[in-house]
Design a protein around this motif. Structure first.
Motif, PDB file in Angstrom:
ATOM      1  N   ASP A   1       0.828  -1.299   0.026  1.00 30.87           N
ATOM      2  CA  ASP A   1       0.189  -0.087  -0.005  1.00 30.87           C
ATOM      3  C   ASP A   1       0.810   1.282  -0.108  1.00 30.87           C
ATOM      4  OD1 ASP A   1      -2.476   1.639   2.310  1.00 30.87           O
ATOM      5  OD2 ASP A   1      -2.173   1.931   0.189  1.00 30.87           O
ATOM      6  N   LYS A   2       1.530   1.496  -1.158  1.00 34.21           N
ATOM      7  CA  LYS A   2       2.383   2.787  -1.190  1.00 34.21           C
ATOM      8  C   LYS A   2       2.132   3.262  -2.554  1.00 34.21           C
ATOM      9  CE  LYS A   2       6.563   0.368  -2.378  1.00 34.21           C
ATOM     10  NZ  LYS A   2       7.669  -0.401  -1.912  1.00 34.21           N
ATOM     11  N   THR A   3       2.672   4.616  -2.892  1.00 32.47           N
ATOM     12  CA  THR A   3       2.696   5.233  -4.145  1.00 32.47           C
ATOM     13  C   THR A   3       3.183   4.141  -5.251  1.00 32.47           C
ATOM     14  OG1 THR A   3       3.286   7.106  -2.863  1.00 32.47           O
ATOM     15  CG2 THR A   3       3.062   7.352  -5.364  1.00 32.47           C
ATOM     16  N   GLY A   4       2.278   4.068  -6.352  1.00 28.73           N
ATOM     17  CA  GLY A   4       2.893   3.299  -7.456  1.00 28.73           C
ATOM     18  C   GLY A   4       2.581   1.869  -7.393  1.00 28.73           C
ATOM     19  N   GLY A   5       1.773   1.559  -6.300  1.00 29.29           N
ATOM     20  CA  GLY A   5       1.581  -0.151  -6.433  1.00 29.29           C
ATOM     21  C   GLY A   5       0.593  -0.497  -7.375  1.00 29.29           C
ATOM     22  N   LEU A   6      -0.470   0.330  -7.457  1.00 29.17           N
ATOM     23  CA  LEU A   6      -1.612  -0.027  -8.691  1.00 29.17           C
ATOM     24  C   LEU A   6      -0.722   0.222 -10.203  1.00 29.17           C
ATOM     25  CD1 LEU A   6      -4.263  -0.655  -9.776  1.00 29.17           C
ATOM     26  CD2 LEU A   6      -4.974   1.529  -9.484  1.00 29.17           C
ATOM     27  N   ALA A   7      -0.083   1.308 -10.007  1.00 27.15           N
ATOM     28  CA  ALA A   7       0.584   1.824 -11.303  1.00 27.15           C
ATOM     29  C   ALA A   7       1.268   0.454 -11.932  1.00 27.15           C
ATOM     30  CB  ALA A   7       1.299   2.937 -11.369  1.00 27.15           C
ATOM     31  N   GLY A   8       2.167  -0.266 -10.875  1.00 29.59           N
ATOM     32  CA  GLY A   8       3.021  -1.434 -11.342  1.00 29.59           C
ATOM     33  C   GLY A   8       2.294  -2.444 -12.156  1.00 29.59           C
ATOM     34  N   VAL A   9       1.180  -2.867 -11.331  1.00 31.38           N
ATOM     35  CA  VAL A   9       0.188  -3.971 -11.955  1.00 31.38           C
ATOM     36  C   VAL A   9      -0.231  -3.643 -13.326  1.00 31.38           C
ATOM     37  CG1 VAL A   9      -1.669  -5.046 -11.328  1.00 31.38           C
ATOM     38  CG2 VAL A   9      -0.347  -4.784  -9.346  1.00 31.38           C
ATOM     39  N   LEU A  10      -0.839  -2.374 -13.307  1.00 31.07           N
ATOM     40  CA  LEU A  10      -1.518  -1.937 -14.597  1.00 31.07           C
ATOM     41  C   LEU A  10      -0.493  -1.985 -15.896  1.00 31.07           C
ATOM     42  CD1 LEU A  10      -3.706   0.796 -13.342  1.00 31.07           C
ATOM     43  CD2 LEU A  10      -4.408  -1.523 -14.361  1.00 31.07           C
ATOM     44  N   LYS A  11       0.788  -1.644 -15.408  1.00 36.76           N
ATOM     45  CA  LYS A  11       2.120  -1.670 -16.480  1.00 36.76           C
ATOM     46  C   LYS A  11       2.121  -3.039 -16.948  1.00 36.76           C
ATOM     47  CE  LYS A  11       6.582   0.468 -17.140  1.00 36.76           C
ATOM     48  NZ  LYS A  11       7.528   0.643 -16.312  1.00 36.76           N
ATOM     49  N   THR A  12       2.136  -3.967 -16.049  1.00 38.02           N
ATOM     50  CA  THR A  12       2.233  -5.298 -16.406  1.00 38.02           C
ATOM     51  C   THR A  12       1.179  -5.860 -17.259  1.00 38.02           C
ATOM     52  OG1 THR A  12       3.370  -5.837 -14.354  1.00 38.02           O
ATOM     53  CG2 THR A  12       2.535  -7.861 -15.697  1.00 38.02           C
ATOM     54  N   ILE A  13      -0.123  -5.381 -17.087  1.00 36.36           N
ATOM     55  CA  ILE A  13      -1.536  -5.540 -17.736  1.00 36.36           C
ATOM     56  C   ILE A  13      -1.264  -5.248 -19.010  1.00 36.36           C
ATOM     57  CG2 ILE A  13      -3.849  -5.247 -17.561  1.00 36.36           C
ATOM     58  CD1 ILE A  13      -3.030  -6.826 -15.373  1.00 36.36           C
ATOM     59  N   GLU A  14      -0.657  -3.968 -19.135  1.00 34.13           N
ATOM     60  CA  GLU A  14      -0.913  -3.144 -20.247  1.00 34.13           C
ATOM     61  C   GLU A  14       0.185  -3.991 -21.233  1.00 34.13           C
ATOM     62  OE1 GLU A  14       0.460   1.019 -22.711  1.00 34.13           O
ATOM     63  OE2 GLU A  14       0.925   0.431 -20.452  1.00 34.13           O
ATOM     64  N   LYS A  15       1.317  -4.317 -20.794  1.00 31.48           N
ATOM     65  CA  LYS A  15       2.261  -5.067 -21.676  1.00 31.48           C
ATOM     66  C   LYS A  15       1.944  -6.222 -22.213  1.00 31.48           C
ATOM     67  CE  LYS A  15       6.431  -5.870 -19.609  1.00 31.48           C
ATOM     68  NZ  LYS A  15       7.201  -5.521 -18.386  1.00 31.48           N
ATOM     69  N   GLU A  16       0.902  -6.998 -21.540  1.00 30.61           N
ATOM     70  CA  GLU A  16       0.512  -8.223 -21.889  1.00 30.61           C
ATOM     71  C   GLU A  16      -0.579  -8.148 -22.538  1.00 30.61           C
ATOM     72  OE1 GLU A  16       1.855 -11.248 -21.521  1.00 30.61           O
ATOM     73  OE2 GLU A  16       3.789 -10.320 -20.321  1.00 30.61           O
ATOM     74  N   LYS A  17      -1.149  -6.777 -23.096  1.00 34.55           N
ATOM     75  CA  LYS A  17      -2.218  -6.705 -23.727  1.00 34.55           C
ATOM     76  C   LYS A  17      -3.516  -7.019 -23.209  1.00 34.55           C
ATOM     77  CE  LYS A  17      -0.050  -5.067 -28.000  1.00 34.55           C
ATOM     78  NZ  LYS A  17       0.685  -4.210 -27.567  1.00 34.55           N
ATOM     79  N   LEU A  18      -3.434  -7.091 -22.027  1.00 33.77           N
ATOM     80  CA  LEU A  18      -4.747  -7.706 -21.110  1.00 33.77           C
ATOM     81  C   LEU A  18      -5.881  -6.667 -20.836  1.00 33.77           C
ATOM     82  CD1 LEU A  18      -2.937  -9.855 -18.703  1.00 33.77           C
ATOM     83  CD2 LEU A  18      -4.737 -10.762 -20.026  1.00 33.77           C
ATOM     84  N   ASN A  19      -7.023  -6.981 -21.340  1.00 33.47           N
ATOM     85  CA  ASN A  19      -8.004  -5.874 -21.079  1.00 33.47           C
ATOM     86  C   ASN A  19      -8.791  -5.923 -19.672  1.00 33.47           C
ATOM     87  OD1 ASN A  19      -9.378  -3.892 -21.967  1.00 33.47           O
ATOM     88  ND2 ASN A  19     -10.134  -4.771 -23.819  1.00 33.47           N
TER      89      ASN A  19
END
Lengths: 143, 435
Positions: free
Chosen positions: A78-96
């Motif tokens: 629970d710190k700054t950038g936690g969600l952003a990191g997950v979403l980056k992975t998601i984006e890279k894998e082209k997941l929706n």
């Protein structure tokens, strides 16, 4: 590594949410997380509870239309950038992402992100490969 | 000074009118008995022969004809002349996909044109008018029925048909239309479009509007008159009997439409017992055609609720007046001029997998337009945790209804068991229109 989520159909009218939570409380069902998606006419309540079967039976008995779907629970710090990191992975894998919501666990150290993806298997595989912790239903209830 | 089209027939003393009616009725029943097998069978079953019609009250001895009879004999089974004498057919939408078909001989078209000219004359139209005919052209009797009457009158017809509102307004302005024929809701639509285009109705040449084909209230009449700066009058008709021009409101009288009784014999019956009700009582309107050749009809149950008024009218016509239709005996809805049966909606819903037969149709009037909302219960089979899935479902239902009926409606998903379950006849329709 999926978590069962309860979804309930709600018309946009007052008191419905209160009714649902009251019924679940009566049955000693604990709500771990929830989100409401709404349109002009209706809403969908999504719940993570500690007893899925009992919650479903209770709500059905009270006339609600209930469905069970699988979602993925990802634990992040629970710190700054936690969600952003997950979403980056998601984006890279082209997941929706179909939808997502989040809650912070009791200790306050970690946040739990609940996701529904178009391709759940691929999402689990990618997130695990990237090193994220994916929680099971039991683990969520134990938090 | 009242304008008449056929003064003698329109102002006949009742005795004279009734003697003409009886002669025509006897002739019609004899001809129908001879030429149309389904009528003959029904009369035989009821034990009545053409010779039994000795007075107008004997009409009550004859069996009724209902919409189902038309469907059972689809398409041409109730025609009473060989097809080579039929010069035109019209059809109305059916509930089961089968429309009801009617036909006209050359003489029928002439009669109809004449009656439509008579109706237009009731509205004060003359050969010097420019008539803007916004009724739909096609299988529907409105457009062409009115068209021929306008030509017969000698006025100029603008066969503009429905739709393309902006162009209609340009035409109205440039051609100097003086008489408007349309559904009342479309008239209000035109008025609103004028407002948004900055066209002042007072700058137009419109004088009178002849409105029909859907139920409309006195309040709506006031609004149309005010908004379009015209006099708005009622016309009534139905394809089974002829089309527009069965009855018509006059300019001079107060409310009610003169039934052209020399061609159509009206009765008011108790819709439950079928008994003929005394003059002035409210009930279901029943028509028998007196002069139609290709498609005569005997005691057709219109399902329209009305009342017959025999008091004298300021216009001098002796023809009985029928009260504005205030309702229908069945559940047929008329939405913006289109007939909608709950069973058609049900048909569409039941064609979609997972949709349960728990639905309700809510009709309201928003502004001046009729709107229809279809409420559908969400069952577990169609429920999803994703908004888009449910929204796609509502869009699909909407599109299928539009395909089937040609009417755009709103689809609202409602919670399970929120629609009242019937204990016999389901209440499918909630009509919130104040007519």
């Amino acid at each position: 590594m999926r978590v069962e989520q309860i979804a309930v159909f709600l018309e946009n009218k007052s008191g419905r949410l209160a009714e649902i939570t009251a019924k679940l409380a009566e049955e000693n069902i604990n709500i771990r997380a929830l989100s409401v998606a709404d349109t002009a006419d209706f809403g969908i309540l999504r719940l993570i509870v500690d007893n899925v079967e009992k919650a479903k039976a209770t709500l059905k008995a009270n006339g609600f239309t209930v469905g069970i779907t699988n979602v993925i629970a990802v634990e992040v710090a629970d710190k700054t950038g936690g969600l952003a990191g997950v979403l980056k992975t998601i984006e890279k894998e082209k997941l929706n992402v179909e939808y997502m919501y989040a809650f912070v666990n009791k200790s306050g150290e970690n946040a739990v992100l609940i996701f529904r993806f178009d391709d759940m298997d691929k999402a689990i595989e990618s997130l695990q490969r990237t090193g994220y912790t994916i929680l099971s239903g039991e683990e969520i209830c134990a938090l | 000074m009242t304008l008449y089209w056929e003064e003698e027939m329109e102002t006949l003393p009742r005795v004279g009118l009734e003697s003409i009616q009886l002669k025509r009725l006897q002739h019609l029943v004899a001809r129908v008995y001879k030429t149309v097998a389904p009528y003959r069978e029904k009369m035989d079953a009821a034990g009545v022969k053409p010779e039994d019609i000795q007075s107008l009250t004997d009409l009550a001895k004859l069996p009724f004809t209902v919409k189902e009879d038309l469907r059972d004999n689809y398409p041409f089974g109730l025609f009473s002349v060989p097809m080579d004498q039929v010069v035109r057919v019209h059809a109305s939408s059916g509930t089961t996909g089968k429309p009801t078909v009617v036909g006209y001989t050359k003489k029928d078209i002439e009669t109809w044109s004449g009656l439509m000219a008579r109706a237009l004359t009731c509205a004060g139209a003359t050969s010097s008018d420019m008539v803007h005919n916004a009724y739909g052209y096609g299988l529907f009797t409105g457009g062409l029925g009115a068209h021929y009457g306008i030509e017969r009158l000698g006025a100029t017809v603008i066969p503009v048909s429905g739709g393309n509102t902006k162009r209609q307004i340009t035409i109205m302005k440039d051609f100097k239309s003086t008489v408007l024929l349309a559904t009342p809701s479309y008239a209000l639509n035109l008025a609103e479009a004028m407002e948004s285009l900055g066209v002042d109705p007072k700058s137009l040449s419109l004088r009178v509007g002849v409105f029909g084909a859907e139920p409309w209230s006195e309040n709506m009449r006031d609004e149309v008159e005010r908004k379009l700066n015209i006099k708005a009058v009622d016309i009534y008709g139905l394809s089974e009997v002829m089309g527009p021009g069965v009855s018509m409101q006059c300019l001079e009288g107060n409310k009610g439409m003169h039934i052209f009784e020399d061609h159509f014999l009206p009765e008011i019956i108790d819709p439950d017992t079928g008994e003929v009700l005394p003059p002035g009582e409210k009930g279901e309107l029943v028509f028998t055609t007196l002069t139609k050749e290709a498609f005569p009809i005997i005691r057709y149950r219109t399902k329209d609720i009305s009342r017959l008024m025999y008091d004298t009218c300021a216009c001098g016509r002796t023809l009985v007046r029928m009260e504005k239709v205030t309702g229908r005996t069945d559940d047929m809805l008329i939405i913006r001029g289109v007939n909608v049966f709950p069973s058609q909606i049900e048909h569409v819903l039941m064609g979609i997998e997972g949709v349960e037969p728990h639905y309700q149709i809510v009709v309201s009037r928003e502004g001046n337009m009729d709107t229809m909302a279809v409420e559908v219960e969400v069952s577990e089979d169609i429920f999803s945790d994703e908004i888009k899935t449910l929204e796609n479902l509502t869009k699909r239902i909407q599109a299928d209804i539009k395909d089937m009926l040609g009417v755009t409606c709103k689809v609202k998903l409602v919670e399970h068991k929120t629609i009242q379950r019937s204990e016999g006849k389901a209440q499918r329709v909630i009509d919130n229109r104040k007519l």
